[in-house]
Design a protein around this motif. Sequence first.
Motif, PDB file in Angstrom:
ATOM      1  N   LEU A   1       0.822  -1.206   0.000  1.00  0.00           N
ATOM      2  CA  LEU A   1       0.000   0.000   0.000  1.00  0.00           C
ATOM      3  C   LEU A   1       0.858   1.259   0.000  1.00  0.00           C
ATOM      4  N   LEU A   2       2.062   1.136   0.532  1.00  0.00           N
ATOM      5  CA  LEU A   2       2.971   2.286   0.600  1.00  0.00           C
ATOM      6  C   LEU A   2       3.817   2.401  -0.660  1.00  0.00           C
ATOM      7  N   VAL A   3       4.460   1.317  -1.053  1.00  0.00           N
ATOM      8  CA  VAL A   3       5.433   1.398  -2.151  1.00  0.00           C
ATOM      9  C   VAL A   3       4.783   1.400  -3.533  1.00  0.00           C
ATOM     10  N   GLU A   4       3.534   0.928  -3.643  1.00  0.00           N
ATOM     11  CA  GLU A   4       2.867   0.973  -4.936  1.00  0.00           C
ATOM     12  C   GLU A   4       2.334   2.364  -5.261  1.00  0.00           C
ATOM     13  N   ASN A   5       2.391   3.266  -4.298  1.00  0.00           N
ATOM     14  CA  ASN A   5       1.997   4.650  -4.531  1.00  0.00           C
ATOM     15  C   ASN A   5       3.237   5.422  -4.981  1.00  0.00           C
ATOM     16  N   GLY A   6       3.317   5.697  -6.275  1.00  0.00           N
ATOM     17  CA  GLY A   6       4.501   6.339  -6.835  1.00  0.00           C
ATOM     18  C   GLY A   6       4.795   7.700  -6.241  1.00  0.00           C
ATOM     19  N   ILE A   7       3.742   8.433  -5.893  1.00  0.00           N
ATOM     20  CA  ILE A   7       3.934   9.776  -5.340  1.00  0.00           C
ATOM     21  C   ILE A   7       4.612   9.694  -3.980  1.00  0.00           C
ATOM     22  N   VAL A   8       4.134   8.773  -3.143  1.00  0.00           N
ATOM     23  CA  VAL A   8       4.731   8.611  -1.812  1.00  0.00           C
ATOM     24  C   VAL A   8       6.167   8.119  -1.930  1.00  0.00           C
TER      25      VAL A   8
END
Length: 442
Positions: free
Chosen positions: A397-404
């Motif tokens: 959930l964290l690393v699949e968000n490119g912006i984060v």
Amino acid sequence: MEKLNPWKVGTLGFQHVLAMYAGAVIVPLIVGPAIGLNAQQLAYLISIDLFTCGIATLLQVIGGKHFGIRLPVILGCTFTAVGPMIAIGNLQGITAIYGAIIASGIIVMILSQFMSKIMRFFPPVVTGSVVAIIGVSLIPVAMNNAAGGLGSPDYGSSKNLFLAAFTLVLIILMNRFFKGYMKAISVLLSLVAGTIAAYFMGIVSFAQVSQASWFHVVQPFYFGFPTFNASAILTMTLVAIVSMIESTGVFLALGAVCERKLDSKDIKKGLRAEGLAVVIGGIFNAFPYTSFSQNVGLVALTKVKTRNVVIAAGVILMILGLLPKVAALTTIIPMAVLGGAMIPMFGMVISSGIRMLSAVDFSKNENLLIVACSIGIGLGSAVVPQIFESLPTSARLLVENGIVLGSITAILLNLVFNYKDLNISESERIEQLKGDHSAEMI
């Protein structure tokens, strides 16, 4: 300056509404369909967005002892939140969006007390990279809409491509040949013209407008009670911090236009009000709100600096938010027309990131590496999320968000390479922000 009568105050306020209207309504028009809202829900989202824009603006302009910059500034949804909201909505559901917005608003109110200390971790090399990542990640949304919207039976048809190109060309021509106010509302006028063209092509239907009621009462938590997810909150908090830095520049530039010297206490009150506006946006299931720089440009252009004009604009926005037919009229804009307008608008997000990066010393190879790695990792994560399929769900959930992921990369690499620059004085950072946003208004 002459004393303004109520009629002039109202008409000048309405001009401010027109200047920000396209920016206000295009956000729900993009986010709504992307997270699966139907036409009725989309119309409500537009209405509540306008209503909450009005509340947020009045909160900032009228102010109080602890809240509000008390300058003629309009608040609207920050465009940098579009991509993150779509990503959160598709991964974790619409209620996670509003939980993240509420939490990030509370965090903004807390961080406003320590803004001078936080800004050192977000120099132009970081903020520019973050904004560029957000802009690049939005371009596929624009292109899919220009083709008619993913899943539409006429995806990529010649009609859709013509409407998208027609709208895009109109925006370009109006920015080439018009100046001042007409240039400021070029997106709005092009959306209207594109919709009229679509009507004569038999694409537009007014059924949704005729079915909409004339008046409704807004209600908190319309789309459900918020849920709170750590990765979603982190995403929106990063967006909120970038908005805080941009808003600080807007406040300082507007203070210069209004010939009012702002101190750190004024900035804190302005950012605190912005944080409260974000919380209100989450409660009403609308959007996170920030200061609109285009309206600062309008103040500079018209030389009308009285707060009464913007108070009138806030009241007008609230009234429009109570009229479902106004929102329903906006929903008839075809996806292809929206896509044509999104291309330059999303491109401007990328351009804003590049503008921020122009203040970076690229003679230092370290800065080149920060930008290269953060944008590369952020875009790669967004385009090829399947590389993280073997990781635990919580981590994905964290690393699949490119912006984060891209933002965290930029922050950490800046700490590694530029740790000596973290001690730059608050006054130097403020002057840099002031200069950037003064240049935007010319």
